[in-house]
Design a protein around this motif. Structure first.
Motif, short mmCIF file in Angstrom:
data_model
loop_
_atom_site.label_atom_id
_atom_site.label_comp_id
_atom_site.label_asym_id
_atom_site.label_seq_id
_atom_site.Cartn_x
_atom_site.Cartn_y
_atom_site.Cartn_z
N VAL A 1 -21.13 -0.42 26.33
CA VAL A 1 -21.43 -0.30 24.90
C VAL A 1 -20.18 -0.65 24.10
N ASP A 2 -20.31 -1.55 23.14
CA ASP A 2 -19.20 -1.91 22.27
C ASP A 2 -18.87 -0.70 21.39
N ALA A 3 -17.67 -0.14 21.58
CA ALA A 3 -17.30 1.08 20.86
C ALA A 3 -16.32 0.83 19.73
N ASP A 4 -16.10 -0.44 19.38
CA ASP A 4 -15.20 -0.76 18.27
C ASP A 4 -16.01 -0.84 16.98
N ALA A 5 -16.46 0.34 16.55
CA ALA A 5 -17.32 0.46 15.37
C ALA A 5 -17.30 1.92 14.91
N PRO A 6 -17.80 2.20 13.69
CA PRO A 6 -17.90 3.60 13.25
C PRO A 6 -18.70 4.44 14.25
N ARG A 7 -18.41 5.73 14.31
CA ARG A 7 -18.98 6.57 15.37
C ARG A 7 -20.50 6.62 15.35
N ASP A 8 -21.13 6.64 14.17
CA ASP A 8 -22.59 6.71 14.11
C ASP A 8 -23.22 5.41 14.62
N GLN A 9 -22.56 4.30 14.36
CA GLN A 9 -23.08 3.03 14.85
C GLN A 9 -22.95 2.96 16.37
N GLY B 1 -8.93 7.09 23.80
CA GLY B 1 -9.28 6.79 22.42
C GLY B 1 -10.56 6.01 22.24
N SER B 2 -11.33 5.88 23.31
CA SER B 2 -12.59 5.11 23.20
C SER B 2 -13.70 5.89 22.51
N GLY B 3 -13.51 7.20 22.38
CA GLY B 3 -14.50 8.01 21.66
C GLY B 3 -15.46 8.77 22.55
N LYS B 4 -15.10 8.94 23.81
CA LYS B 4 -16.00 9.61 24.75
C LYS B 4 -16.40 11.01 24.31
N THR B 5 -15.42 11.82 23.98
CA THR B 5 -15.71 13.21 23.62
C THR B 5 -16.62 13.28 22.41
N THR B 6 -16.36 12.44 21.41
CA THR B 6 -17.18 12.40 20.20
C THR B 6 -18.60 11.96 20.52
N GLN B 7 -18.75 10.90 21.29
CA GLN B 7 -20.07 10.37 21.59
C GLN B 7 -20.88 11.31 22.49
N VAL B 8 -20.21 11.98 23.42
CA VAL B 8 -20.89 12.98 24.25
C VAL B 8 -21.43 14.10 23.37
N ALA B 9 -20.60 14.59 22.44
CA ALA B 9 -21.02 15.68 21.57
C ALA B 9 -22.19 15.27 20.69
N LEU B 10 -22.16 14.07 20.14
CA LEU B 10 -23.26 13.59 19.29
C LEU B 10 -24.55 13.45 20.09
N LEU B 11 -24.43 12.88 21.29
CA LEU B 11 -25.63 12.70 22.11
C LEU B 11 -26.21 14.04 22.54
N ILE C 1 -32.71 5.38 14.61
CA ILE C 1 -31.45 5.48 13.88
C ILE C 1 -30.88 4.08 13.71
N SER C 2 -30.11 3.90 12.67
CA SER C 2 -29.57 2.59 12.36
C SER C 2 -28.52 2.18 13.38
N GLN C 3 -28.59 0.92 13.83
CA GLN C 3 -27.59 0.39 14.75
C GLN C 3 -26.64 -0.55 14.03
#
Length: 226
Positions: free
Chosen positions: A193-201, A22-32, A224-226
């Motif tokens: 990377v701190d991943a406890d934030a919205p996906r775009d951040q 649930g850390s968001g790996k799949t989502t972050q890989v796809a975005l990158l 892009i905004s951080q």
């Protein structure tokens, strides 16, 4: 197709994303990957175990068959068998062709899950992993750091069906998270990377962290905004 002359060959890159469930790996890989393709890079997105015929079979066995009893050492060697095929069939060819290979999990998962999680000796796990990889390591490993409770909550909210690993108890997942953080504190090449934030951040943080290490590849990442 003939190989390009050395002066015309592109330099490939191997990146791995790690983190608790649930850390968001799949989502972050796809975005990158999508962003890198927009910049004109050839990108290979892969997952571990998986992305090869053998790897996908191992994935079905180890993760999807939730009722299957798999001893810890058997689990380790199944994962490493998949990794050996992954390195030979996906990572090496991709990097040699000048592509950016992005893996959803790699060797750090084995140290965290089969080592700390299952309680196997870390030195033995590391030695076995070195045989499977043939010495191949990521150019950088992005650790998406989030509390296991937060990750579990995200998965429940998404209505995700838990696989065999995700069904382990809270103590298991906290051992895994602690191992990730310990390795990030002492192993070169791990970007926490701190991943406890919205996906775009989170994605902004990922790109900024990678831009500091690979400025030519990630030129423009800071817009892009951080």
């Amino acid at each position: 197709m003939e190989d390009a002359p050395p002066s015309e060959r592109k330099s490939g890159l191997f990146l791995a994303f790690e983190g608790v469930e649930g850390s968001g790996k799949t989502t972050q890989v796809a975005l990158l990957a999508a962003w890198l393709r927009e910049q004109g890079h050839e990108v290979v997105v892969a997952r571990e175990p998986g992305s090869t015929p053998l790897g996908e079979r191992v994935r079905r066995t180890v993760l999807d068959e939730v009722a299957l009893e798999v001893p810890a050492r058997s689990e380790l060697f199944l994962m490493l068998a998949a990794r050996a095929a992954f390195v030979e069939q996906v990572v090496r060819p991709g990097v040699q062709a000048g592509r950016i290979v992005i893996a959803d999990r790699f060797e750090l998962s084995t140290l965290a899950y089969q080592g700390a999680g299952r309680g196997l000796p870390l030195d033995e796990v590391a030695e076995c992993n070195a045989v499977a990889t043939g010495g191949v390591t990521p150019d950088a490993t992005v650790l998406l750091d989030v509390d296991p409770g937060v990750g579990a909550g995200r998965q429940r909210a998404a209505g995700k069906s838990a696989d065999r690993m995700e069904r382990e108890d809270e103590a298991f997942h906290r051992r895994v998270a602690a191992a990730y953080r310990e390795h990030a504190a002492r192993v070169a090449g791990i970007v926490r990377v701190d991943a406890d934030a919205p996906r775009d951040q989170v994605q902004a943080r990922v790109r900024a962290a990678l831009a500091s290490r690979f400025p030519e590849t990630f030129a423009g990442a800071g817009f892009i905004s951080q």
